[in-house]
Design a protein around this motif. Structure first.
Motif, short mmCIF file in Angstrom:
data_model
loop_
_atom_site.label_atom_id
_atom_site.label_comp_id
_atom_site.label_asym_id
_atom_site.label_seq_id
_atom_site.Cartn_x
_atom_site.Cartn_y
_atom_site.Cartn_z
N ALA A 163 -3.71 9.46 4.90
CA ALA A 163 -4.08 8.09 4.55
C ALA A 163 -4.15 7.21 5.79
O ALA A 163 -5.06 6.39 5.92
N ALA A 164 -3.21 7.37 6.71
CA ALA A 164 -3.23 6.58 7.95
C ALA A 164 -4.48 6.91 8.76
O ALA A 164 -5.13 6.01 9.30
N ARG A 186 -11.73 4.10 8.74
CA ARG A 186 -12.41 3.05 7.98
C ARG A 186 -12.43 1.74 8.77
O ARG A 186 -13.47 1.07 8.86
N ASP A 187 -11.31 1.38 9.38
CA ASP A 187 -11.24 0.16 10.18
C ASP A 187 -12.16 0.23 11.39
O ASP A 187 -12.82 -0.75 11.74
N GLY A 223 0.81 -1.22 0.00
CA GLY A 223 0.00 0.00 0.00
C GLY A 223 0.84 1.26 0.00
O GLY A 223 0.55 2.22 -0.71
N TYR A 266 -7.32 8.08 7.55
CA TYR A 266 -8.45 7.55 6.80
C TYR A 266 -8.61 6.05 7.04
O TYR A 266 -9.70 5.55 7.28
N ARG A 267 -7.48 5.30 6.98
CA ARG A 267 -7.53 3.86 7.20
C ARG A 267 -8.01 3.53 8.61
O ARG A 267 -8.81 2.62 8.80
#
Length: 119
Positions: free
Chosen positions: A93-94, A100-101, A39, A96-97
């Protein structure tokens, strides 16, 4: 249709080059992707692809053709300089992840408790 897309990309690249010519250089994303997750390596490749002028940062013009990125631009631009550096993209991005998780965990049904065994 293809000609229109090509022209749009060309126009975006020209605008990005002209806008960034007066900007100070910024450290680009790492060139060596060894030791990075798939990723992270993909993110570096995509960042470099969007960085039309190679200045190590993304302008609004460079991400304009990608609505998801354009919509998140202000949130990712944490230093409010009008550009998103690779480090800002990585942090965004971190975040966002993680969100999301967390949402996935909340939507997943709870595992049933083990039945008590009879003596």
């Amino acid at each position: 249709m293809k000609k229109t897309i090509f022209l749009a990309w060309g126009a975006a690249a020209l605008m990005a080059c002209s806008l960034a010519s007066a900007q100070a250089p910024v450290a680009p994303p790492p060139a060596d992707t060894e030791g990075l997750s798939k990723g992270e390596a993909k993110a570096i490749r995509e960042f470099k692809m969007l960085d039309f002028n190679g200045d190590g940062k993304l302008s609004r013009t460079e991400v304009k053709l990608f609505p998801r990125l354009a919509n998140a631009f202000d949130e990712a631009d944490t230093d409010r300089d009008g550009f998103v550096s690779y480090e800002e993209v990585r942090v965004f991005a971190a975040k966002y992840r993680a969100e999301r998780d967390r949402a996935k965990q909340q939507q997943a049904p709870a595992a049933p408790a083990p039945a008590a065994s009879a003596p």
